[in-house]
Motif scaffolding. Sequence first.
Motif, PDB file in Angstrom:
ATOM      1  N   ALA A  13       0.829  -1.205   0.000  1.00  0.00           N
ATOM      2  CA  ALA A  13       0.000   0.000   0.000  1.00  0.00           C
ATOM      3  C   ALA A  13       0.864   1.256   0.000  1.00  0.00           C
ATOM      4  O   ALA A  13       0.546   2.244  -0.668  1.00  0.00           O
ATOM      5  N   ALA A  14       1.964   1.226   0.738  1.00  0.00           N
ATOM      6  CA  ALA A  14       2.869   2.374   0.764  1.00  0.00           C
ATOM      7  C   ALA A  14       3.535   2.581  -0.592  1.00  0.00           C
ATOM      8  O   ALA A  14       3.732   3.718  -1.031  1.00  0.00           O
ATOM      9  N   VAL A  15       3.891   1.490  -1.263  1.00  0.00           N
ATOM     10  CA  VAL A  15       4.468   1.595  -2.605  1.00  0.00           C
ATOM     11  C   VAL A  15       3.479   2.269  -3.552  1.00  0.00           C
ATOM     12  O   VAL A  15       3.834   3.161  -4.333  1.00  0.00           O
ATOM     13  N   GLU A  16       2.232   1.844  -3.499  1.00  0.00           N
ATOM     14  CA  GLU A  16       1.214   2.421  -4.362  1.00  0.00           C
ATOM     15  C   GLU A  16       1.010   3.901  -4.049  1.00  0.00           C
ATOM     16  O   GLU A  16       0.826   4.719  -4.964  1.00  0.00           O
ATOM     17  N   PHE A  17       1.047   4.263  -2.794  1.00  0.00           N
ATOM     18  CA  PHE A  17       0.920   5.666  -2.402  1.00  0.00           C
ATOM     19  C   PHE A  17       2.054   6.490  -3.011  1.00  0.00           C
ATOM     20  O   PHE A  17       1.842   7.586  -3.528  1.00  0.00           O
ATOM     21  N   GLY A  18       3.274   5.942  -2.949  1.00  0.00           N
ATOM     22  CA  GLY A  18       4.421   6.648  -3.512  1.00  0.00           C
ATOM     23  C   GLY A  18       4.347   6.802  -5.015  1.00  0.00           C
ATOM     24  O   GLY A  18       4.798   7.813  -5.566  1.00  0.00           O
TER      25      GLY A  18
END
Length: 450
Positions: A13-18
């Motif tokens: 999820a953090a990767v997608e946010f970035g």
Amino acid sequence: MRPRSALHHYQDAAVEFGRKNEKCAIWAEMGLGKTPITLTLLRDLFDDFEIYRVLIVAPLRVIRTSWPNEIAAWEHTHGMSYTVIDGQQNQKKKLACSDTMIHLISRDSLKWLVEFWRGALPYDVLVLDEASSFRSQSSQRWRAALVASTRVKRIIELTGTPTPNGLHQAWAQIHLLDHGARLGHTYTSFKDRWLDYNPFTQKLTAKPHAEKVIHERLRDICFTLKAEDYLDLPARIDRNVMTELTPEQQAQYEKLERDAVLEMDAGEITAFSAGALAAKCLQFSSGAVYDADKNYTVFHDAKIEALRDIIDEANGEPVLVAYNYKSDLARLKKAFPGGMQIDTDESITLWNEGKLDIAFAHPQSAGLGLNLQAGGRVIVWFALTWNLELKQQFDARLHRQGQTKPVIIHHLVCAGTIDEDVMQALPAKAAVQNRLMDAMKRRIERVLHK
């Protein structure tokens, strides 16, 4: 090597946010894997030809060990080429021109790199690891980062402690991302709008409702992960071990404290004089005080004896001791000749292999980016610190993902001294930071439940 499928759902999820936010902060508490999150994001951006070269700025030991080790640890990142820009100036110049995907440089060398490229940095991504160390807008490293931030397409800030000493520390970090769009174009305007200043304590506190407004303004660019929400960590036991001074030693402490106050001009306490007083008192509480010639005098060994008892109670289990001053280290080495200072890659390896019964480490050098959980589960704070970030980071060297046993953290507190004030102040600082982290949590919850 670990496959990409080994990433946790919150890391995905953090990767997608970035990917969706070109300039963002990932506020992930210790042990949640900020480094693999960032490397995975960079790998995806490289594969999609969205970026061509990345600059990662981090503490020196972290660029030498943690980032290279993490790159090599994953199947999808181990092929990413990198260069650690370090060494003498001529060597750094050569390394800065290397044609690799990732350049790694220490925070203190960032100013040199900006000047070397005359501001025209050949990067399109800037990663600021441990971004909370860029919280002072008057520092050279922050000014260098500001120049770099205007030359790149993407910025990723990484930290687990964004505001360790108060909400006022958010401005400089956020300004590197949006150049004032959310919290004001100057620090002065930020303070005037949202903070109150107490001239007697020289502390800044948030005005009523300021925290709520600031949290809302940061929500779209800050992705927050809290360890308690995602990790099943072993138990952590915090224990205050009180040490006692003799009546004579207590009188010496009180005289030191009183004389230092009386020396202040007309009783006015400035930040400098208050800091000097606090340093002297902390030195005494640990047992030895420096004079103007940088020589120290030993006044007591109360904490040495308390530490000896803890080591005996550990019954052979390794003990990691946090010290503050060089006098602390010298006295510890003398009292425990079998102990070793953790300050090299070799000493880190020996600790993690369980070959050290006692290790001494300074929180400022060992508190960032090092994985020490394999070597033991007992921490002793021989000397206390006012710095919440250093405290949290150092504790997380053992209490983190991969630790298999309950972690015990002993604080040696010298009764009747400034040590007691430190132990009272740290929870209040943590409360401010926790409110900021909690305010950001709803975003990840929405992303994870889509």
